[in-house]
Scaffold this motif. Sequence first.
Motif, short mmCIF file in Angstrom:
data_model
loop_
_atom_site.label_atom_id
_atom_site.label_comp_id
_atom_site.label_asym_id
_atom_site.label_seq_id
_atom_site.Cartn_x
_atom_site.Cartn_y
_atom_site.Cartn_z
N HIS A 94 21.86 59.06 15.06
CA HIS A 94 22.39 58.73 13.74
C HIS A 94 23.26 59.85 13.18
CE1 HIS A 94 18.56 60.91 13.02
NE2 HIS A 94 19.18 61.41 11.95
N LEU A 95 24.10 59.46 12.22
CA LEU A 95 24.94 60.40 11.48
C LEU A 95 25.21 59.78 10.11
CD1 LEU A 95 26.57 63.06 11.45
CD2 LEU A 95 28.53 61.74 12.25
N PHE A 96 24.80 60.49 9.05
CA PHE A 96 24.95 59.97 7.69
C PHE A 96 25.57 61.04 6.79
CE2 PHE A 96 22.13 56.88 9.36
CZ PHE A 96 22.17 55.77 8.52
N ALA A 97 26.30 60.57 5.80
CA ALA A 97 26.84 61.44 4.74
C ALA A 97 26.36 60.89 3.41
CB ALA A 97 28.36 61.48 4.79
N SER A 117 33.25 60.96 14.08
CA SER A 117 32.37 62.00 14.63
C SER A 117 31.30 61.43 15.53
CB SER A 117 31.71 62.79 13.48
OG SER A 117 32.68 63.40 12.67
N ALA A 118 30.97 60.16 15.36
CA ALA A 118 29.91 59.55 16.16
C ALA A 118 30.43 58.85 17.40
CB ALA A 118 29.14 58.54 15.30
N ARG A 119 31.72 58.80 17.56
CA ARG A 119 32.27 58.11 18.73
C ARG A 119 31.90 58.83 20.03
NH1 ARG A 119 38.43 56.79 16.69
NH2 ARG A 119 37.92 54.99 15.40
N GLU A 120 31.80 58.05 21.08
CA GLU A 120 31.53 58.61 22.40
C GLU A 120 32.70 59.51 22.79
OE1 GLU A 120 29.06 59.01 25.71
OE2 GLU A 120 28.70 57.77 23.94
N PRO A 121 32.41 60.76 23.22
CA PRO A 121 33.51 61.66 23.60
C PRO A 121 34.35 61.06 24.72
CG PRO A 121 31.44 62.86 23.42
CD PRO A 121 31.10 61.39 23.32
N VAL A 122 35.65 61.31 24.65
CA VAL A 122 36.56 60.82 25.67
C VAL A 122 36.37 61.67 26.93
CG1 VAL A 122 38.98 60.51 26.29
CG2 VAL A 122 38.21 60.00 23.97
N ASP A 123 36.31 61.04 28.06
CA ASP A 123 36.15 61.75 29.33
C ASP A 123 37.43 62.55 29.60
OD1 ASP A 123 35.80 62.65 31.89
OD2 ASP A 123 35.07 60.74 32.68
N ASP A 133 25.95 68.43 17.53
CA ASP A 133 27.35 68.10 17.82
C ASP A 133 27.91 67.10 16.81
OD1 ASP A 133 27.48 69.78 19.97
OD2 ASP A 133 27.12 68.24 21.48
N TYR A 134 27.14 66.08 16.50
CA TYR A 134 27.59 65.11 15.51
C TYR A 134 27.89 65.81 14.18
CZ TYR A 134 25.77 61.32 18.49
OH TYR A 134 25.53 60.45 19.52
N VAL A 135 26.96 66.66 13.75
CA VAL A 135 27.09 67.32 12.46
C VAL A 135 28.28 68.28 12.46
CG1 VAL A 135 25.98 68.86 10.80
CG2 VAL A 135 24.64 67.07 11.93
N LEU A 136 28.47 69.01 13.56
CA LEU A 136 29.58 69.95 13.63
C LEU A 136 30.92 69.23 13.56
CD1 LEU A 136 30.73 72.77 14.04
CD2 LEU A 136 30.47 72.47 16.51
N ARG A 137 31.05 68.13 14.30
CA ARG A 137 32.31 67.37 14.24
C ARG A 137 32.55 66.83 12.84
NH1 ARG A 137 30.91 65.47 19.70
NH2 ARG A 137 29.98 63.56 18.86
N ALA A 138 31.49 66.30 12.23
CA ALA A 138 31.63 65.75 10.88
C ALA A 138 31.95 66.84 9.86
CB ALA A 138 30.34 65.03 10.48
N LYS A 139 31.36 67.99 10.02
CA LYS A 139 31.63 69.12 9.11
C LYS A 139 33.11 69.51 9.16
CE LYS A 139 30.98 74.12 9.27
NZ LYS A 139 30.24 75.23 9.92
N LEU A 140 33.65 69.63 10.36
CA LEU A 140 35.05 70.03 10.51
C LEU A 140 36.00 68.97 9.96
CD1 LEU A 140 34.89 71.62 14.08
CD2 LEU A 140 34.94 72.80 11.88
N LEU A 141 35.68 67.70 10.21
CA LEU A 141 36.52 66.63 9.68
C LEU A 141 36.44 66.56 8.16
CD1 LEU A 141 36.06 63.67 12.19
CD2 LEU A 141 38.19 64.83 11.59
N ALA A 142 35.23 66.73 7.62
CA ALA A 142 35.07 66.69 6.16
C ALA A 142 35.84 67.85 5.51
CB ALA A 142 33.59 66.77 5.80
N GLY A 143 35.82 69.01 6.16
CA GLY A 143 36.58 70.14 5.63
C GLY A 143 38.06 69.83 5.52
N SER A 144 38.57 69.05 6.48
CA SER A 144 39.99 68.67 6.45
C SER A 144 40.25 67.58 5.41
CB SER A 144 40.42 68.17 7.83
OG SER A 144 40.30 69.18 8.80
#
Length: 339
Positions: free
Chosen positions: A103-106, A180-186, A129-140
């Motif tokens: 899960h990932l919630f804001a 942020s929750a999407r499956e990483p691209v190979d 990893d989910y939280v880190l990606r979301a943190k960086l996107l939210a900062g932007s």
Amino acid sequence: MIGYRGVRSPTLTNRSVSPSTTDPASVVGDAVLAISTPRRRTLADVRNQVAIGLAVRIISKAESLDGVRVGVALTMPTNYDEDFLRAVTSEISRRLTLNSNEHLFAVATTVQSISSVPNTLIILGSSEDYVLRAKLLAGSKFIGRIITSASEEKQWVATISDIGASLYDEAALWDVVRKSAREPVDPLLPPPGSRSIDQILTEARSKLERITPMQAFDELRESKVNAPTFLVDIRPAAQRETQGGIYGSLIIERNVLEWRFDPRADSRLTIADRFDLRIIVFCQEGYTSSLAAYSLQQLGLLNATDMIGGYEAWKEARLPIDIDQAHPRSLVSLAGSVV
């Protein structure tokens, strides 16, 4: 028959005793009364119940994306404090973790027109990893609006100004959690037509006649070459300050290089008035310089090239360097104007 732990059956004797202390009916009655009388609910009990109800409602409105439950809630005005919001997010995490849900919630408090108190935003997830990606996107997404922030275990807590003041905020948070929750691209399955940086570098170098530091040094001193020759340092200021530089080189940082040397550009250097200039670009180790020199060739500066090994190779060849880059003796300032 219901037993009551801790209630001892009285021993019956012939002597008279007070019913209030030994009468079995009285004892059992007191126990029943104690159990059946509800404890008076406190404000903390009410807040906890509200937090649980809110968490359940937020989870019920979540959506699934690549096997991850994602959700956003702008929940309540700022007079509900951070502790209450933490209680909500803690209950969300507890319930989803119990069910083994990724899960990932804001979740955030919303703006009040009469309050200047900043809002609280908590992003929580089942993985760092989910939280880190979301943190960086939210900062932007909320650039310039985040006042303070702190990363904790599997969550990020921030104070943010005026969240919920416009429809953009909720939409932005949904965009954050979904991406942020999407499956990483190979990385081994790139999109058609893309090239790796190594491929791009190899192609650029195939167009150049790269030279060694000694060859560059000899060219700079050669009087028989018709075209003006310049050694160009494109390294950032931090590298020049710590590593030193080369006296006589032109300091032109990479982000403005093409504008300084294109004879057609309004912001060109005074010396950039012809296309046959011999420009020898160098960086710290000779990678960025290859891409930069190729870019100059694409502008029509076909004599542009770069120095193999960069500044590190120049130093190893024991060629002249200028260590005092706090007051560099270069011919061109960082802004690109001739001095």
